[in-house]
Structure formats: C-alpha cells, structure tokens
Write a protein that holds these residues in place. Sequence first.
Motif, mmCIF file in Angstrom:
data_model
loop_
_atom_site.group_PDB
_atom_site.id
_atom_site.type_symbol
_atom_site.label_atom_id
_atom_site.label_comp_id
_atom_site.label_asym_id
_atom_site.label_seq_id
_atom_site.Cartn_x
_atom_site.Cartn_y
_atom_site.Cartn_z
ATOM 1 N N LEU A 1 -8.708 2.172 2.759
ATOM 2 C CA LEU A 1 -8.274 3.138 1.749
ATOM 3 C C LEU A 1 -6.806 3.526 1.935
ATOM 4 N N ALA B 1 -8.933 2.917 -5.908
ATOM 5 C CA ALA B 1 -8.817 2.563 -4.492
ATOM 6 C C ALA B 1 -10.169 2.207 -3.889
ATOM 7 N N ILE B 2 -11.194 3.012 -4.197
ATOM 8 C CA ILE B 2 -12.527 2.778 -3.621
ATOM 9 C C ILE B 2 -13.126 1.487 -4.156
ATOM 10 N N THR C 1 -11.471 -1.413 -2.262
ATOM 11 C CA THR C 1 -11.885 -1.387 -0.854
ATOM 12 C C THR C 1 -13.343 -1.793 -0.683
ATOM 13 N N THR D 1 -5.063 0.859 -0.259
ATOM 14 C CA THR D 1 -5.351 0.900 -1.695
ATOM 15 C C THR D 1 -4.907 2.216 -2.338
ATOM 16 N N LEU D 2 -5.072 3.330 -1.609
ATOM 17 C CA LEU D 2 -4.598 4.615 -2.132
ATOM 18 C C LEU D 2 -3.081 4.660 -2.223
#
Length: 221
Positions: A97, A156-157, A160, A100-101
Amino acid sequence: MMTNLFSVFDPSTTIFNLSLNWLSSLLGLLFIPYLFWMTPSRYNIVWNNITNYLHKEFKILLNNNKNTFIFISLFIFILFNNFLGLFSYIFTSSSHLTFTLTLSLPLWLGFMIYGWFNKTNHMFAHLVPLGTPAVLMPFMVCIETISNIIRPGTLAIRLTANMIAGHLLLTLLGNNGPALPTMLVSILLIVQILLLMLESAVAIIQSYVFTVLMTLYSSEV
C-alpha cells in the motif's frame, strides 16, 4: 525463515543497513535506452503502437483532451513493476500500500484541489445527481462525498490485493512441491506455469484498470 505466509512480501534485502528493495521500482528505467536510443526495431514499433492506442483511449475518456502523457507514463510505470514482481528474488513493490497509495493519493488530491479552486460550481453539481428528489439531496451529498473521499484508497487496495492474491497462490503451491511424489510434481509445474500466465494477464489488466479509473476521475474535473 518465514514467520507467516505474508512474510514473502516483507522488505528484507539490506546492504550496509540500507534497504534496497524499493530500487526494484526503478528497474523499468533500464529498458528505456534500448527502446528509445537504438535503431528502431520491431520492439520499438510494437511499443509505439501500444502508446498510440493508449493515447487514443485516454483522449476519448478525457473528452478529446490530448494531455494524456501523465496517464500513459503511469500505466507504463505500474506495468513494469507488476511484471518485475513475477521474477524470482525481485521485490514486488506494487503489492504494498505504500507504493500504490503514493501513486493514487497525490494525483487524486491534485485533481480535487484544482477542481474545487477553479470549478467550484461544477464540483458542487457532482454531489447531487440530476433528477434527485429534494428529500434525498442531503443523503446524496453525504454518499457522494464519502465515495469521492475513498477513491484513492479503493484504487490502491484493488491493485495491492490483486498482486498479493496471485503471488500467495504461487507461493503456496511452490512450498508444497518438495513434499509431493514425482508424478504430482509434473502436474504442479504445469499448474504453476498456467498461474504465471494468468498473473501476467492480471499485471496488464490491473495497470490498465488503475490508469483508466484515474483518467475517469480527472475527466470529472
């Protein structure tokens, strides 16, 4: 030794107490000199066709706005990281995360700041869909606000979770290999190859989905 199943994703490579895991996200840059500075080849032609196709797709999503460079770059960056994570002993940065975040949050925040400062009425209009009854308007504003705030998190999630799921499945099957009879090992190898092909497709699809959703969010502004 692995303490749990998810420890395969833990950053662990250190030299002189410096973590070098995140350098894997820059390995994609090693491909650029070959693609852009040597004599044009078939690989170069294929790559140009891919970028031209993405440009046309994103231009339509952005209402014929030709500023698609940032989204094409985002797609390529995520794609390289997803693919590099499929190789052994290479740190999978897109399964965290933190990575991606870092991609989704600044872009979404930039779009929101630009929209609220420059197109305030347009942003308020998005909070209440057309044809909403007056009684439901307060609820719709709350729902739309919450759905807008959680956008970077869901982006993001999604990336991931999809990268973790395939890697965990490959790890689980691979760990059971030494304990299996010879006949079953050959079947396991075939299953692993098929799963690797599926993960390659997921790497492409997830990078495309991430970029398309970010393009749609920007087109609303």
